[in-house]
Design a protein around this motif. Structure first.
Motif, short mmCIF file in Angstrom:
data_model
loop_
_atom_site.label_atom_id
_atom_site.label_comp_id
_atom_site.label_asym_id
_atom_site.label_seq_id
_atom_site.Cartn_x
_atom_site.Cartn_y
_atom_site.Cartn_z
N VAL A 17 0.84 -1.20 0.00
CA VAL A 17 0.00 0.00 0.00
C VAL A 17 0.87 1.25 0.00
O VAL A 17 0.67 2.18 -0.79
N LEU A 18 1.87 1.28 0.87
CA LEU A 18 2.76 2.43 0.96
C LEU A 18 3.73 2.48 -0.21
O LEU A 18 3.95 3.54 -0.80
N THR A 19 4.32 1.35 -0.55
CA THR A 19 5.30 1.32 -1.64
C THR A 19 4.67 1.71 -2.96
O THR A 19 5.23 2.51 -3.73
N GLU A 20 3.49 1.16 -3.25
CA GLU A 20 2.83 1.49 -4.51
C GLU A 20 2.41 2.95 -4.57
O GLU A 20 2.43 3.56 -5.64
N THR A 21 2.06 3.52 -3.44
CA THR A 21 1.69 4.93 -3.41
C THR A 21 2.89 5.82 -3.71
O THR A 21 2.80 6.77 -4.49
N VAL A 22 4.04 5.51 -3.10
CA VAL A 22 5.25 6.32 -3.30
C VAL A 22 5.72 6.25 -4.75
O VAL A 22 6.10 7.27 -5.34
N PHE A 23 5.67 5.06 -5.34
CA PHE A 23 6.21 4.88 -6.70
C PHE A 23 5.12 4.93 -7.78
O PHE A 23 5.40 4.57 -8.93
N SER A 24 3.92 5.37 -7.42
CA SER A 24 2.80 5.44 -8.38
C SER A 24 2.64 4.12 -9.13
O SER A 24 2.51 4.08 -10.36
N TRP A 25 2.69 3.05 -8.38
CA TRP A 25 2.59 1.69 -8.92
C TRP A 25 1.12 1.29 -8.90
O TRP A 25 0.53 1.08 -7.85
N ARG A 26 0.52 1.17 -10.06
CA ARG A 26 -0.93 0.95 -10.15
C ARG A 26 -1.29 -0.51 -9.85
O ARG A 26 -1.59 -1.30 -10.75
N GLY A 27 -1.24 -0.82 -8.54
CA GLY A 27 -1.57 -2.16 -8.11
C GLY A 27 -2.71 -2.15 -7.11
O GLY A 27 -3.41 -1.14 -6.92
N VAL A 28 -2.89 -3.27 -6.43
CA VAL A 28 -3.96 -3.41 -5.45
C VAL A 28 -3.75 -2.45 -4.27
O VAL A 28 -4.69 -1.86 -3.75
N GLY A 29 -2.49 -2.29 -3.84
CA GLY A 29 -2.20 -1.41 -2.72
C GLY A 29 -2.59 0.03 -2.98
O GLY A 29 -3.19 0.68 -2.13
N GLN A 30 -2.26 0.52 -4.17
CA GLN A 30 -2.64 1.89 -4.51
C GLN A 30 -4.15 2.04 -4.62
O GLN A 30 -4.73 3.04 -4.17
N ALA A 31 -4.82 1.03 -5.18
CA ALA A 31 -6.29 1.07 -5.27
C ALA A 31 -6.91 1.06 -3.88
O ALA A 31 -7.92 1.74 -3.64
N LEU A 32 -6.32 0.30 -2.96
CA LEU A 32 -6.83 0.26 -1.58
C LEU A 32 -6.67 1.62 -0.91
O LEU A 32 -7.59 2.09 -0.23
N ALA A 33 -5.53 2.27 -1.12
CA ALA A 33 -5.32 3.60 -0.55
C ALA A 33 -6.30 4.60 -1.13
O ALA A 33 -6.88 5.42 -0.41
N GLU A 34 -6.54 4.53 -2.44
CA GLU A 34 -7.52 5.42 -3.08
C GLU A 34 -8.92 5.15 -2.56
O GLU A 34 -9.71 6.08 -2.35
N GLY A 35 -9.25 3.87 -2.35
CA GLY A 35 -10.57 3.53 -1.83
C GLY A 35 -10.81 4.10 -0.45
O GLY A 35 -11.91 4.58 -0.14
N PHE A 36 -9.78 4.05 0.41
CA PHE A 36 -9.91 4.63 1.75
C PHE A 36 -10.08 6.14 1.69
O PHE A 36 -10.94 6.71 2.36
N LEU A 37 -9.25 6.79 0.90
CA LEU A 37 -9.29 8.24 0.83
C LEU A 37 -10.61 8.75 0.25
O LEU A 37 -11.16 9.76 0.70
N GLN A 38 -11.14 8.02 -0.73
CA GLN A 38 -12.34 8.48 -1.44
C GLN A 38 -13.61 7.78 -0.95
O GLN A 38 -14.68 7.99 -1.51
N LYS A 39 -13.48 6.93 0.07
CA LYS A 39 -14.62 6.23 0.65
C LYS A 39 -15.40 5.43 -0.40
O LYS A 39 -16.63 5.51 -0.51
N ASP A 40 -14.65 4.67 -1.17
CA ASP A 40 -15.25 3.81 -2.19
C ASP A 40 -15.49 2.43 -1.58
O ASP A 40 -14.62 1.55 -1.61
N TYR A 41 -16.66 2.23 -1.01
CA TYR A 41 -16.95 1.04 -0.22
C TYR A 41 -16.94 -0.26 -1.03
O TYR A 41 -16.40 -1.27 -0.56
N PRO A 42 -17.52 -0.29 -2.24
CA PRO A 42 -17.44 -1.54 -3.02
C PRO A 42 -16.01 -1.97 -3.30
O PRO A 42 -15.68 -3.15 -3.22
N VAL A 43 -15.15 -1.01 -3.64
CA VAL A 43 -13.75 -1.33 -3.91
C VAL A 43 -13.06 -1.82 -2.65
O VAL A 43 -12.29 -2.79 -2.68
N LEU A 44 -13.32 -1.18 -1.52
CA LEU A 44 -12.73 -1.61 -0.25
C LEU A 44 -13.15 -3.03 0.09
O LEU A 44 -12.33 -3.84 0.54
#
Length: 336
Positions: free
Chosen positions: A277-304
């Protein structure tokens, strides 16, 4: 062996059921809830009530949970509201999974390839400068947060020295054929060597950052396990018989010392998924970790929902494979 596997499978199903209940209750207890996330600024009491009725959120929680599980078993986790609006949440997970698998695989390879040999050498040379240095290095790997290591690697190797790419999985504008979603493997399968090399260069820094904690854990477990085995009577007996160091190392030391290491490596898969989650966010790595971080920030419940459940399923499945491997190495485990 079959009974052992069946018992572990039943335990895995139980774990996933409990986790699904926890995720279900937790997401519905968050401030605002899914209705507020869907309506946003257009929220009124009438619209809120109408949407709750349409989604079945006005029903008792047990009824909601049963419906949630029925849809989940069919692969229906809902539609993304913020990460990729309108996209099926499960499709988002499946499209992001190859990136995280590729990153986690390379990080695990680095951790195991360095951790086990260094752990063994450090144990054999206990008390020497090499042992002290490697132990200190492993402690630093555990103590330093992943995101800080990622920023340091990115700053020096990508920004200051311009040796490796700053972010992303591949250079923009590179025409590469997609087969599996694993960019390095795709380049090899299609013989597009420039694409494979470019993807590999992009993997180096995030893999190193993600591998720091698993490396430290594998190293320390290997070192401690080898030290324990070296003190066993059967090792001293083998030495007294005049067996060669190679035979003692392979047949008596490494085989028995690897039992806890195998379990540790399996458990690190879960650590890699959480650290991603942290590594993908720092390196803009479009994986599950980055999607999870985006889901938390944007309150996307189905994705979470789908990301947490899927990550947990992968983690439990890997641990099942570890248990089976452990049982194959040590038959005594099957009787427990």
């Amino acid at each position: 062996m079959l009974r052992f596997v069946v018992r572990r499978l039943l335990q895995m199903v139980g774990v996933l059921l409990v986790l699904s209940l926890l995720v279900f209750v937790w997401l519905r207890s968050l401030p605002g809830g899914p209705v507020s996330a869907l309506l946003g600024e257009r929220q009124t009491e009438a619209r809120r009530e109408a949407l709750e009725q349409a989604l079945g959120l006005d029903q008792p929680l047990p009824v909601q949970y049963v419906r949630f599980m029925q849809r989940a078993l069919q692969g229906d986790f809902g539609v993304s509201t913020q990460v990729l609006p309108g996209e099926d949440a499960l499709d988002i997970f499946l499209s992001r999974l190859p990136a995280t698998l590729e990153l986690s695989f390379f990080a695990l390879v680095i951790a195991v390839a360095l951790g086990i040999p260094l752990g063994y050498v450090a144990a054999r040379r206990k008390g020497t400068a090499l042992d002290t240095t490697t132990v200190i290095f492993s402690l630093v790997g555990v103590a330093v947060p992943v995101f800080f290591t990622a920023f340091l690697l990115k700053y020096f190797f990508a920004v200051e020295w311009n040796l490796l790419p700053v972010s992303g999985r591949q250079s923009i504008g590179l025409d590469a054929t997609r087969v599996t979603g694993l960019f390095v493997l795709d380049g090899i399968l299609t013989r597009e060597w420039d694409a494979a090399w470019d993807a590999l260069k992009h993997l180096v820094l995030p893999s190193l950052a993600l591998a720091t904690i698993p490396f430290a854990v594998v190293f320390r477990i290997t070192r401690a396990s080898v030290l324990d085995v070296l003190d066993e009577d059967y090792v001293r007996t083998a030495e007294a018989k005049g067996l060669t160091a190679r035979v003692i190392r392979g047949r008596h030391v490494l085989r028995n010392a690897m039992l806890p290491v195998v379990t540790t490596v399996g458990l690190q898969v879960g650590a890699l998924l959480s650290g991603a989650v942290l590594t993908e966010t720092v390196f803009s790595w479009r994986g599950v970790g980055q999607a999870l971080a985006e889901g938390f920030l944007q309150k996307d419940y189905p994705v979470l929902q789908v990301l947490i459940m899927a990550a947990a399923a992968i983690y439990v499945l890997v641990n099942l494979l570890v248990d089976i491997t452990y049982a194959l190495i040590d038959p005594r485990i099957r009787t427990r």
